[in-house]
Design a protein around this motif. Structure first.
Motif, mmCIF file in Angstrom:
data_model
loop_
_atom_site.group_PDB
_atom_site.id
_atom_site.type_symbol
_atom_site.label_atom_id
_atom_site.label_comp_id
_atom_site.label_asym_id
_atom_site.label_seq_id
_atom_site.Cartn_x
_atom_site.Cartn_y
_atom_site.Cartn_z
ATOM 1 N N LEU A 64 11.636 45.526 17.203
ATOM 2 C CA LEU A 64 10.574 46.529 17.109
ATOM 3 C C LEU A 64 9.593 46.409 18.275
ATOM 4 N N PHE A 65 9.261 45.177 18.657
ATOM 5 C CA PHE A 65 8.386 44.952 19.808
ATOM 6 C C PHE A 65 9.027 45.507 21.080
ATOM 7 N N MET A 66 10.305 45.193 21.303
ATOM 8 C CA MET A 66 10.992 45.660 22.510
ATOM 9 C C MET A 66 11.122 47.182 22.522
ATOM 10 N N TYR A 67 11.390 47.763 21.381
ATOM 11 C CA TYR A 67 11.497 49.217 21.283
ATOM 12 C C TYR A 67 10.169 49.875 21.678
ATOM 13 N N GLU A 68 9.083 49.326 21.194
ATOM 14 C CA GLU A 68 7.756 49.848 21.542
ATOM 15 C C GLU A 68 7.498 49.732 23.050
ATOM 16 N N CYS A 69 7.885 48.624 23.637
ATOM 17 C CA CYS A 69 7.711 48.424 25.085
ATOM 18 C C CYS A 69 8.567 49.389 25.892
ATOM 19 N N LEU A 70 9.813 49.574 25.486
ATOM 20 C CA LEU A 70 10.695 50.523 26.176
ATOM 21 C C LEU A 70 10.142 51.945 26.080
ATOM 22 N N SER A 71 9.613 52.294 24.920
ATOM 23 C CA SER A 71 9.009 53.621 24.741
ATOM 24 C C SER A 71 7.813 53.794 25.668
ATOM 25 N N PHE A 72 6.986 52.764 25.781
ATOM 26 C CA PHE A 72 5.840 52.815 26.687
ATOM 27 C C PHE A 72 6.311 53.042 28.126
ATOM 28 N N ALA A 73 7.318 52.282 28.557
ATOM 29 C CA ALA A 73 7.805 52.401 29.935
ATOM 30 C C ALA A 73 8.353 53.798 30.197
ATOM 31 N N MET A 74 9.108 54.347 29.249
ATOM 32 C CA MET A 74 9.641 55.704 29.428
ATOM 33 C C MET A 74 8.508 56.706 29.604
ATOM 34 N N ALA A 75 7.500 56.629 28.744
ATOM 35 C CA ALA A 75 6.368 57.554 28.829
ATOM 36 C C ALA A 75 5.607 57.350 30.138
ATOM 37 N N ASP A 76 5.415 56.103 30.538
ATOM 38 C CA ASP A 76 4.696 55.810 31.769
ATOM 39 C C ASP A 76 5.422 56.373 32.992
ATOM 40 N N LEU A 77 6.735 56.406 32.934
ATOM 41 C CA LEU A 77 7.538 56.945 34.034
ATOM 42 C C LEU A 77 7.620 58.467 34.008
ATOM 43 N N GLY A 78 7.040 59.069 32.966
ATOM 44 C CA GLY A 78 7.017 60.521 32.884
ATOM 45 C C GLY A 78 8.183 61.126 32.132
ATOM 46 N N TYR A 79 8.874 60.322 31.337
ATOM 47 C CA TYR A 79 9.996 60.806 30.548
ATOM 48 C C TYR A 79 9.633 60.815 29.075
ATOM 49 N N GLN A 80 10.370 61.569 28.286
ATOM 50 C CA GLN A 80 10.166 61.550 26.849
ATOM 51 C C GLN A 80 10.507 60.156 26.342
ATOM 52 N N PHE A 108 19.326 53.806 30.967
ATOM 53 C CA PHE A 108 18.267 54.084 31.933
ATOM 54 C C PHE A 108 17.387 52.861 32.182
ATOM 55 N N LEU A 109 17.012 52.171 31.102
ATOM 56 C CA LEU A 109 16.192 50.967 31.217
ATOM 57 C C LEU A 109 16.930 49.783 30.611
ATOM 58 N N ALA A 110 16.635 48.609 31.116
ATOM 59 C CA ALA A 110 17.144 47.360 30.558
ATOM 60 C C ALA A 110 15.952 46.423 30.389
ATOM 61 N N GLY A 111 16.159 45.381 29.603
ATOM 62 C CA GLY A 111 15.072 44.436 29.400
ATOM 63 C C GLY A 111 15.588 43.037 29.168
ATOM 64 N N VAL A 112 14.759 42.066 29.527
ATOM 65 C CA VAL A 112 15.064 40.658 29.290
ATOM 66 C C VAL A 112 13.837 40.024 28.633
ATOM 67 N N TYR A 113 14.087 39.384 27.487
ATOM 68 C CA TYR A 113 13.029 38.712 26.733
ATOM 69 C C TYR A 113 13.230 37.212 26.887
ATOM 70 N N TYR A 114 12.209 36.533 27.370
ATOM 71 C CA TYR A 114 12.305 35.088 27.590
ATOM 72 C C TYR A 114 12.029 34.351 26.285
ATOM 73 N N MET A 115 13.106 33.895 25.646
ATOM 74 C CA MET A 115 13.016 33.263 24.334
ATOM 75 C C MET A 115 12.679 31.777 24.414
ATOM 76 N N HIS A 116 13.406 31.056 25.263
ATOM 77 C CA HIS A 116 13.189 29.601 25.327
ATOM 78 C C HIS A 116 13.599 29.056 26.690
ATOM 79 N N GLY A 117 12.754 28.212 27.227
ATOM 80 C CA GLY A 117 13.061 27.531 28.475
ATOM 81 C C GLY A 117 12.205 26.286 28.599
ATOM 82 N N SER A 118 12.584 25.426 29.501
ATOM 83 C CA SER A 118 11.826 24.208 29.776
ATOM 84 C C SER A 118 10.845 24.467 30.910
ATOM 85 N N GLN A 119 9.909 23.543 31.089
ATOM 86 C CA GLN A 119 8.999 23.649 32.226
ATOM 87 C C GLN A 119 9.827 23.720 33.503
#
Length: 185
Positions: A64-80, A108-119
């Motif tokens: 749901l978080f990623m969907y909201e972010c993708l929707s924001f990016a689409m709107a920001d780029l001037g697309y529905q 059209f868009l892709a995304g990467v969510y950083y779940m876990h990593g070390s320093q």
């Protein structure tokens, strides 16, 4: 006298942060660490889960978080902002693994969510899609370099990076603890 500077051929890279990351991380990592998720998609350089993690209840809040972010990016780029997610997967990079340069088709868009990593875990490297910079003049090291052939962002757990799917990207060889991400189209 300078009249204007126009940034042509804009390639946006959106960075969002999921405020509930720490709260949900343990349960999600318990789920993602299960080797069963990677048994059908093992490659020499990266472990891939199946493509339907967006249907898993444990990942519903992330989806749901990623969907909201993708929707924001689409709107920001001037697309529905009328979008649909076709796939969500995990990649696991153990020590010595990497993810080869690639792009995402049929989206059209892709995304990467950083779940876990070390320093020191490296972020994603994005390559200039029009990398024709053949001659490089001497740089003024006191100023930001605007013409880049590549850009690597920081790996910050809970960050979600959204970018045009045609942007070629990779991750370098991992020399420290396991690196887990969620990818989405």
């Amino acid at each position: 006298m300078l009249k204007s500077i126009t940034p042509i051929f804009y390639t946006p890279l959106y960075t969002f942060h999921f405020e509930r990351h720490e709260e949900l991380k343990k349960d999600v990592m318990d789920f993602l660490c299960n080797d069963e998720h990677y048994k059908d998609y093992k490659e020499n350089h990266v472990d891939l889960s199946g493509p339907n993690l967006h249907k898993e209840k444990i990942l519903r809040n992330h989806y749901l978080f990623m969907y909201e972010c993708l929707s924001f990016a689409m709107a920001d780029l001037g697309y529905q902002a009328d979008i649909s997610v076709t796939s969500m997967w995990a990649t696991r990079q153990k020590k010595g693994m990497y993810h080869h340069p690639h792009k995402h088709g049929n989206t059209f868009l892709a995304g990467v969510y950083y779940m876990h990593g070390s320093q020191g875990t490296q972020g994603t490297t994005f390559f200039n899609p029009d990398n024709l910079l053949q001659i490089s003049p001497t740089r003024d090291l006191t100023r930001e370099h605007r013409l880049r052939s590549r850009f690597t962002n920081d790996f910050i757990e809970g960050d979600f990076i959204v970018f045009p799917a045609w942007t070629i990207h990779n991750t370098s060889q991992n020399f420290i603890g396991d690196r887990y991400i969620l990818g989405i189209n």
